[in-house]
Scaffold this active site. Structure first.
Site, PDB file in Angstrom:
ATOM      1  N   ARG A 104      15.692  42.195 -52.610  1.00  0.00           N
ATOM      2  CA  ARG A 104      14.708  42.894 -53.434  1.00  0.00           C
ATOM      3  C   ARG A 104      15.231  44.307 -53.728  1.00  0.00           C
ATOM      4  O   ARG A 104      15.594  45.022 -52.801  1.00  0.00           O
ATOM      5  CB  ARG A 104      13.385  42.948 -52.671  1.00  0.00           C
ATOM      6  CG  ARG A 104      12.185  43.188 -53.540  1.00  0.00           C
ATOM      7  CD  ARG A 104      10.929  42.810 -52.792  1.00  0.00           C
ATOM      8  NE  ARG A 104      10.736  41.369 -52.824  1.00  0.00           N
ATOM      9  CZ  ARG A 104       9.995  40.735 -53.731  1.00  0.00           C
ATOM     10  NH1 ARG A 104       9.369  41.421 -54.665  1.00  0.00           N
ATOM     11  NH2 ARG A 104       9.876  39.440 -53.706  1.00  0.00           N
ATOM     12  N   THR A 108      12.911  49.017 -57.849  1.00  0.00           N
ATOM     13  CA  THR A 108      12.009  48.285 -58.760  1.00  0.00           C
ATOM     14  C   THR A 108      11.164  47.257 -58.008  1.00  0.00           C
ATOM     15  O   THR A 108      10.173  46.754 -58.539  1.00  0.00           O
ATOM     16  CB  THR A 108      12.827  47.520 -59.823  1.00  0.00           C
ATOM     17  OG1 THR A 108      13.591  46.514 -59.150  1.00  0.00           O
ATOM     18  CG2 THR A 108      13.733  48.435 -60.603  1.00  0.00           C
ATOM     19  N   ASP A 200      15.469  37.610 -35.356  1.00  0.00           N
ATOM     20  CA  ASP A 200      16.152  37.491 -36.651  1.00  0.00           C
ATOM     21  C   ASP A 200      16.993  36.216 -36.658  1.00  0.00           C
ATOM     22  O   ASP A 200      18.000  36.114 -35.946  1.00  0.00           O
ATOM     23  CB  ASP A 200      17.031  38.724 -36.888  1.00  0.00           C
ATOM     24  CG  ASP A 200      17.610  38.713 -38.302  1.00  0.00           C
ATOM     25  OD1 ASP A 200      18.292  37.729 -38.660  1.00  0.00           O
ATOM     26  OD2 ASP A 200      17.364  39.665 -39.055  1.00  0.00           O
ATOM     27  N   ASP A 203      20.771  36.636 -37.648  1.00  0.00           N
ATOM     28  CA  ASP A 203      21.571  37.274 -36.592  1.00  0.00           C
ATOM     29  C   ASP A 203      21.792  36.324 -35.422  1.00  0.00           C
ATOM     30  O   ASP A 203      22.882  36.271 -34.857  1.00  0.00           O
ATOM     31  CB  ASP A 203      20.876  38.539 -36.103  1.00  0.00           C
ATOM     32  CG  ASP A 203      21.108  39.711 -37.039  1.00  0.00           C
ATOM     33  OD1 ASP A 203      22.018  39.626 -37.897  1.00  0.00           O
ATOM     34  OD2 ASP A 203      20.359  40.713 -36.929  1.00  0.00           O
TER      35      ASP A 203
HETATM   36  N1  URA Z   1      13.230  36.893 -40.829  1.00  0.00           N
HETATM   37  C1  URA Z   1      13.665  36.561 -39.586  1.00  0.00           C
HETATM   38  O1  URA Z   1      14.807  36.169 -39.386  1.00  0.00           O
HETATM   39  N2  URA Z   1      12.782  36.672 -38.560  1.00  0.00           N
HETATM   40  C2  URA Z   1      11.509  37.095 -38.726  1.00  0.00           C
HETATM   41  O2  URA Z   1      10.761  37.157 -37.749  1.00  0.00           O
HETATM   42  C3  URA Z   1      11.094  37.427 -40.037  1.00  0.00           C
HETATM   43  C4  URA Z   1      11.971  37.319 -41.068  1.00  0.00           C
END
Ligand code: URA
Length: 209
Positions: A104, A108, A200, A203
């Protein structure tokens, strides 16, 4: 209105627990996501159409069934969606795979597609958009809009874990899209993480933290 399907198969739920666990390392995390994706593919393909086929068993001629050849396209959203593709392809190896990468624009706030490569015939295919985490719903929403703009007619969304906020966005914007989840969690925290979530996903899949 699009339906939300929480796939409560015991194997999916068991493996998801270890995916969520912060002490699960990259190798095991990746393997578990792969296995859950395969199990989810099993559930999501439950309604694929079949056709009759006559074969000869060693004993006699038999009327049997084979897949009617519905065309499927898997659309992982980069990058975490990649972690679920191989597991799904184990069960639906003839599926074509398209890739979508977007971010994103911070000024904008409009979605910017930095990469998109799709099968040519997306309008004929049943597309399964794959993103492990449905958080705000922004990426999935933008991806689905983008696919529709390019002619897609049948789209489903598959995620490991979703927040209610993200589910609402997809239901509002895409009432024709069914959502398949391993779990519907409580909410988003102030940083946009799903709670309790799994951290995440990108990750943890790629060992980048
Ligand atoms: N993206 C992720 O990898 N984990 C989250 O908790 C939210 C978005």
């Amino acid at each position: 209105m699009g339906k939300v399907h929480v796939l409560d198969h015991p194997l999916i739920q068991h493996k998801l627990t270890y995916i969520r666990d912060k002490d699960t390392g990259t190798k095991e995390f990746r393997e578990l996501v792969d296995e859950v994706a395969m199990l989810m593919a099993f559930e999501i393909t439950r309604n694929l159409p079949l056709q009759e086929k006559t074969i000869n068993t060693p004993v006699m001629e038999a009327q049997t069934k084979v897949l009617a050849g519905k065309k499927i396209g898997l659309i992982p959203i980069l990058r975490a969606g990649l972690g679920m593709v191989d597991g799904m392809l184990k069960l639906i190896p003839a599926a074509r795979v398209g890739h979508v990468g977007l971010y994103r624009d911070p000024e904008t706030l409009k979605p910017v597609e930095y990469y998109i490569k799709l099968p040519k015939d997306i309008e004929e295919r049943e597309l399964i958009v794959i993103d492990p985490m449905l958080a705000t719903g922004g990426s999935a929403n933008d991806t689905i809009h983008s696919l529709k703009k390019r002619g897609a007619k049948q789209i489903r969304l598959m995620c490991l874990v979703a927040a209610p906020e993200g589910v609402e966005v997809i239901k509002e914007e895409h009432p024709d899209v069914d959502i398949y989840l391993a779990a519907l969690d409580d909410k988003l925290d102030d940083h946009g993480y799903i709670v309790p979530g799994l951290g995440d996903a990108g990750d943890r899949l790629f060992g980048t933290k």
